[in-house]
Design a protein around this motif. Structure first.
Motif, PDB file in Angstrom:
ATOM      1  N   LYS A 414      18.843 -35.213 -11.017  1.00  0.00           N
ATOM      2  CA  LYS A 414      18.399 -36.184 -11.933  1.00  0.00           C
ATOM      3  C   LYS A 414      17.027 -36.605 -11.845  1.00  0.00           C
ATOM      4  O   LYS A 414      16.270 -36.936 -13.018  1.00  0.00           O
ATOM      5  N   ASP A 415      16.385 -36.528 -10.662  1.00  0.00           N
ATOM      6  CA  ASP A 415      15.071 -36.902 -10.465  1.00  0.00           C
ATOM      7  C   ASP A 415      14.298 -35.958 -10.991  1.00  0.00           C
ATOM      8  O   ASP A 415      13.141 -36.245 -11.851  1.00  0.00           O
ATOM      9  N   ILE A 416      14.643 -34.772 -11.151  1.00  0.00           N
ATOM     10  CA  ILE A 416      13.976 -33.546 -11.713  1.00  0.00           C
ATOM     11  C   ILE A 416      13.941 -33.816 -13.225  1.00  0.00           C
ATOM     12  O   ILE A 416      12.730 -33.575 -14.124  1.00  0.00           O
ATOM     13  N   LEU A 417      15.032 -34.393 -13.859  1.00  0.00           N
ATOM     14  CA  LEU A 417      15.102 -34.327 -15.224  1.00  0.00           C
ATOM     15  C   LEU A 417      14.082 -35.501 -15.660  1.00  0.00           C
ATOM     16  O   LEU A 417      13.505 -35.462 -16.702  1.00  0.00           O
ATOM     17  N   ASP A 418      14.199 -36.577 -14.856  1.00  0.00           N
ATOM     18  CA  ASP A 418      13.080 -37.760 -15.018  1.00  0.00           C
ATOM     19  C   ASP A 418      11.572 -37.069 -15.193  1.00  0.00           C
ATOM     20  O   ASP A 418      10.766 -37.592 -16.261  1.00  0.00           O
ATOM     21  N   ILE A 419      11.336 -36.319 -14.540  1.00  0.00           N
ATOM     22  CA  ILE A 419       9.929 -35.734 -14.345  1.00  0.00           C
ATOM     23  C   ILE A 419       9.871 -34.641 -15.574  1.00  0.00           C
ATOM     24  O   ILE A 419       8.620 -34.847 -16.322  1.00  0.00           O
ATOM     25  N   CYS A 420      10.872 -33.947 -15.970  1.00  0.00           N
ATOM     26  CA  CYS A 420      10.824 -32.994 -17.195  1.00  0.00           C
ATOM     27  C   CYS A 420      10.645 -33.727 -18.390  1.00  0.00           C
ATOM     28  O   CYS A 420       9.550 -33.423 -19.461  1.00  0.00           O
ATOM     29  N   TYR A 421      11.403 -34.769 -18.503  1.00  0.00           N
ATOM     30  CA  TYR A 421      11.027 -35.835 -19.621  1.00  0.00           C
ATOM     31  C   TYR A 421       9.925 -36.593 -19.827  1.00  0.00           C
ATOM     32  O   TYR A 421       9.354 -36.427 -20.976  1.00  0.00           O
ATOM     33  N   GLU A 422       9.400 -36.737 -18.699  1.00  0.00           N
ATOM     34  CA  GLU A 422       8.079 -37.311 -18.915  1.00  0.00           C
ATOM     35  C   GLU A 422       6.916 -36.484 -19.100  1.00  0.00           C
ATOM     36  O   GLU A 422       6.022 -36.699 -19.807  1.00  0.00           O
ATOM     37  N   TYR A 423       7.022 -35.060 -18.445  1.00  0.00           N
ATOM     38  CA  TYR A 423       6.274 -34.275 -18.985  1.00  0.00           C
ATOM     39  C   TYR A 423       6.218 -33.863 -20.373  1.00  0.00           C
ATOM     40  O   TYR A 423       5.156 -33.721 -21.114  1.00  0.00           O
ATOM     41  N   LYS A 424       7.419 -34.046 -20.970  1.00  0.00           N
ATOM     42  CA  LYS A 424       7.509 -33.653 -22.339  1.00  0.00           C
ATOM     43  C   LYS A 424       7.001 -34.983 -23.384  1.00  0.00           C
ATOM     44  O   LYS A 424       6.275 -34.618 -24.379  1.00  0.00           O
ATOM     45  N   THR A 425       7.379 -35.935 -22.944  1.00  0.00           N
ATOM     46  CA  THR A 425       7.138 -37.221 -23.925  1.00  0.00           C
ATOM     47  C   THR A 425       6.189 -38.094 -23.601  1.00  0.00           C
ATOM     48  O   THR A 425       5.741 -38.962 -24.267  1.00  0.00           O
ATOM     49  N   GLY A 426       5.847 -38.153 -22.036  1.00  0.00           N
ATOM     50  CA  GLY A 426       4.901 -39.141 -21.684  1.00  0.00           C
ATOM     51  C   GLY A 426       5.442 -40.403 -21.393  1.00  0.00           C
ATOM     52  O   GLY A 426       4.690 -41.491 -21.392  1.00  0.00           O
ATOM     53  N   LEU A 427       6.785 -40.623 -21.419  1.00  0.00           N
ATOM     54  CA  LEU A 427       7.770 -41.703 -21.528  1.00  0.00           C
ATOM     55  C   LEU A 427       8.513 -41.651 -20.126  1.00  0.00           C
ATOM     56  O   LEU A 427       8.920 -40.571 -19.818  1.00  0.00           O
ATOM     57  N   LYS A 428       8.936 -42.975 -19.701  1.00  0.00           N
ATOM     58  CA  LYS A 428       9.768 -43.109 -18.450  1.00  0.00           C
ATOM     59  C   LYS A 428      10.897 -43.804 -19.229  1.00  0.00           C
ATOM     60  O   LYS A 428      10.938 -45.219 -19.425  1.00  0.00           O
ATOM     61  N   TRP A 429      11.928 -43.374 -18.919  1.00  0.00           N
ATOM     62  CA  TRP A 429      13.293 -44.265 -19.124  1.00  0.00           C
ATOM     63  C   TRP A 429      13.748 -45.088 -17.882  1.00  0.00           C
ATOM     64  O   TRP A 429      13.547 -44.731 -16.995  1.00  0.00           O
ATOM     65  N   GLU A 430      14.421 -45.966 -18.492  1.00  0.00           N
ATOM     66  CA  GLU A 430      15.052 -47.031 -17.386  1.00  0.00           C
ATOM     67  C   GLU A 430      16.563 -47.163 -17.736  1.00  0.00           C
ATOM     68  O   GLU A 430      16.968 -46.761 -18.690  1.00  0.00           O
ATOM     69  N   ASP A 431      17.230 -47.699 -16.616  1.00  0.00           N
ATOM     70  CA  ASP A 431      18.448 -48.140 -16.751  1.00  0.00           C
ATOM     71  C   ASP A 431      18.723 -49.243 -17.888  1.00  0.00           C
ATOM     72  O   ASP A 431      17.911 -50.244 -17.627  1.00  0.00           O
ATOM     73  N   PRO A 432      19.731 -49.151 -18.550  1.00  0.00           N
ATOM     74  CA  PRO A 432      19.834 -50.531 -19.457  1.00  0.00           C
ATOM     75  C   PRO A 432      20.169 -51.680 -18.544  1.00  0.00           C
ATOM     76  O   PRO A 432      20.863 -51.655 -17.532  1.00  0.00           O
ATOM     77  N   PRO A 433      19.817 -52.901 -18.944  1.00  0.00           N
ATOM     78  CA  PRO A 433      19.955 -53.966 -18.424  1.00  0.00           C
ATOM     79  C   PRO A 433      21.781 -54.349 -18.218  1.00  0.00           C
ATOM     80  O   PRO A 433      22.384 -53.753 -18.983  1.00  0.00           O
ATOM     81  N   LEU A 434      22.080 -55.319 -17.254  1.00  0.00           N
ATOM     82  CA  LEU A 434      23.095 -55.593 -17.066  1.00  0.00           C
ATOM     83  C   LEU A 434      23.739 -56.248 -18.552  1.00  0.00           C
ATOM     84  O   LEU A 434      23.023 -57.079 -19.063  1.00  0.00           O
ATOM     85  N   SER A 435      24.989 -55.853 -19.095  1.00  0.00           N
ATOM     86  CA  SER A 435      25.355 -56.737 -20.174  1.00  0.00           C
ATOM     87  C   SER A 435      25.292 -58.162 -19.905  1.00  0.00           C
ATOM     88  O   SER A 435      25.784 -58.391 -18.650  1.00  0.00           O
ATOM     89  N   GLU A 436      25.215 -59.151 -20.963  1.00  0.00           N
ATOM     90  CA  GLU A 436      25.423 -60.401 -20.458  1.00  0.00           C
ATOM     91  C   GLU A 436      26.579 -60.951 -20.130  1.00  0.00           C
ATOM     92  O   GLU A 436      27.712 -60.510 -20.833  1.00  0.00           O
TER      93      GLU A 436
END
Length: 633
Positions: A414-436
């Motif tokens: 999963k960590d590797i996919l984070d890196i691949c995604y940032e390489y392609k898009t320049g963006l870093k995703w985050e976990d969604p916040p806890l639902s209210e």
């Protein structure tokens, strides 16, 4: 040491990876089918087993979590990206895995792949990928739907009339559809343990015969209500392979070779054991010293038998992504359906199912990104595939060693996919916040015994209240209008400080008027571990002679033994022992008497809600579970 590349197909492998074939490989340092847990060695005493119960907690948490997000910037920096990705793969190998195969895609259509601990100079080595096979089965069914051979919403009895003689637990259940099975809500048993593992010497024709015998076992199985709850089913996916054969008119291996492997350019992949030009890499297991295991040969081919290489998996993902443009494995509309969130049972889960890909939400600002994938465990092999259909980035890792190190594969991938995604898009995703959640959970009416796919639990009154899980008491403390957990071991003297443990949240609610709880942690979506259902045992016990240990004489049996006894709380408990990759794992299932000769495993989910039969043969107690007849001591 750098990874070596397998022999190339026509698909290009990045030149920086190719150069590594010339470098000398260093020597290597001398676990889920229930695979969230580490199997316990049979010979351990009680104190040693306590250590492994603690280990299970950490593997349980680690297997479902990302590592820390990388702080480096990788966007369009190919040198830095490749260096860091390969170093993470090497870290997994150095943790104690004999051999690894990998691939990753950076969103440009180039397959980066290689292997560690494998001599590529002689013959290509394949790795078993377990339940990732299910994605191929889903693709085959969508292809057949495109060609008018079937519809996913057809009753499965249209193609498997043997289903009509299958006993039902209740009356007037609706028909089971192909889509129900693809999304693990068919009500079929999780496994047909009898005959699941075959002798490692079994030849391909005999494997196919065993596979094609599955429909004949339906009259001996029992189904629960479809659409009631998600219950992961290898048995159901084995049956889907028969549907593929009957609707296509050709054998399952021929279908996969012709319509999936060949179309993708995959030259070293097979559902069976023999494949010209390649062979299965040896598997190993062991906590400190690794020993070679027997080859895992299974009957349920389309549930988890596929063996392949990292490069072939890269070619598979490349061909799957090409479906978006109309020249891949699926039509654009089928590709969309494959990754569409399917309707399921009425439960408040964050984890979503495609057909049958698992989907998890990530956030970039207000935008949701649904990453997809599946893991696979056929011990001693463990594999993980994860990808983003939009950016066409992907990562895959598979290892051949069942040990402590097994837990490192999924978070690293999963960590590797984070890196691949940032390489392609320049963006870093985050976990969604806890639902209210406006109000803190109240435990009035929720104290008692629960059963989930993770075992038996008890919610206990106290200050603070406690949740017993895996033999340990977790303090329930108020956090985020939910409950968090604290764990202290050794008479409360040693607090366990671990990021994923401290991030765990537990919610209590009702589901169809029944009290339940759900758990989640960092990057482990709510519901991905199933849910605990409150049970109210009536404490009836069978005749005393049935409270004993039952064994099978089959040396390759998935289930080696079953213990039936009155537990410390005074109600009936079945402990089922699974032989996996040279080690033994166990699950505890609370049961209730339905009649003098029938038990019911309580709860909803994998291996739950199923029937156990008791009888006497020549005065000796006999237990029948999952098609296996066990003899009592």
């Amino acid at each position: 040491m750098k990874p070596s590349s397998p022999k190339n197909t026509k698909s290009s492998v990045k030149s920086s990876v190719k150069k590594q074939t010339k470098e000398k490989e260093e020597s290597l340092l001398p676990f889920h089918p229930l695979p969230l847990f580490f199997p316990l060695p049979v010979s351990l005493n009680r104190k040693s087993k306590s250590f492994f119960l603690i280990l299970n907690i950490f593997i349980f948490l680690q297997c479902s979590s990302f590592q820390e997000k990388p702080k480096e910037v990788y966007h369009k920096d190919i040198a830095k990206t490749e260096k860091v990705v390969l170093s993470k793969i090497e870290e997994v190998r150095d943790s104690g895995i004999k051999s690894l195969s990998y691939m990753y895609l950076l969103g440009d259509g180039v397959v980066h792949s290689g292997s560690l601990g494998v001599d590529n100079k002689e013959q290509i080595k394949r790795f078993k990928i377990g339940s990732i096979t299910k994605l191929f089965t889903g693709i085959a069914l969508l292809q057949l739907q495109e060609n008018g051979k079937l519809q996913l919403d057809d009753p499965v009895s249209k193609y498997l009339p043997e289903v009509n003689v299958m006993p039902s637990r209740g009356n007037k259940y609706r028909e089971v559809t192909i889509r129900d099975i693809l999304t693990h809500q068919s009500g079929f048993p999780s496994d047909r343990a009898s005959g699941f593992f075959l002798s490692p010497e079994t030849k391909d024709p005999e494997i196919l015969d065993a596979f094609r015998s599955l429909p004949q076992t339906l009259s001996q199985m029992e189904r629960n209500e479809p659409g009631k709850a998600h219950s992961y089913s290898n048995f159901g996916f084995g049956l889907l392979g028969i549907v593929i054969e009957r609707t296509s008119g050709i054998g399952i291996e021929e279908y996969f070779q012709k319509f999936i492997f060949s179309k993708a350019g995959m030259k070293h992949s097979t559902l069976l054991e023999l494949s010209e030009g390649s062979e299965l890499v040896s598997g190993y297991s062991g906590l400190f010293w690794k020993t070679k295991t027997v080859r895992p040969v299974i009957r349920d081919l389309t549930a988890g038998s596929l063996s392949t290489t990292g490069e072939d998996m890269g070619l598979f993902m490349k061909a799957l992504f090409q479906s978006k443009r109309g020249n891949g494995l699926l039509s654009p509309s089928s590709f969309l359906e494959f990754h569409s969130k399917q309707k399921g049972p009425s439960s408040n889960f964050q984890m979503k199912l495609g057909l049958p890909v698992l989907m998890e939400e990530k956030k970039i600002g207000d935008k949701s990104i649904w990453i997809s994938g599946h893991s696979g465990s056929l011990p001693p092999f463990f594999a993980d595939l994860i990808y983003d259909p939009e950016s066409e980035t992907a990562s895959f890792l598979v290892g051949n060693t069942l040990s402590f190190s097994t837990a490192s594969i999924r978070p690293a991938n999963k960590d590797i996919l984070d890196i691949c995604y940032e390489y392609k898009t320049g963006l870093k995703w985050e976990d969604p916040p806890l639902s209210e959640r406006k109000n803190q959970n109240q435990l009035d009416g929720f104290y008692g015994l629960y059963v989930s796919p993770l075992g038996v639990h008890e919610v206990k009154q106290g200050n603070p209240p406690k949740l017993e899980m895996m033999g340990f008491d977790f303090d329930l403390v108020e956090k985020d209008n939910r409950f968090g957990t604290n764990l202290r071991l050794f008479f409360g003297l040693i607090p366990i400080k671990q990021k994923n443990l401290e991030s765990m949240r537990i919610e209590f609610e009702t589901w169809e008027e029944t009290p339940i709880f759900t758990m989640y942690s960092l990057n482990a979506a709510k519901g991905s571990w199933g849910f605990g259902v409150l049970v109210r045992p009536d404490y009836r016990l069978p005749e005393k002679s049935f409270l004993t240990t039952y064994k099978t004489k089959d040396p390759y049996s998935l289930i080696s033994r079953v213990e039936l006894k009155e537990d410390k709380r005074g109600f009936l408990n079945a402990t089922v022992y699974y032989s996996l990759g040279g080690m033994e794992n166990s699950n505890q299932f609370p049961c209730q008497l339905e009649s003098e000769s029938t038990l019911r495993i309580l709860g909803f989910g994998r291996n739950l809600g199923e029937r156990v039969d008791l009888k006497k043969v020549n005065g000796r107690p006999v237990l029948v579970y999952s098609g296996i007849q066990f003899l009592g001591d």
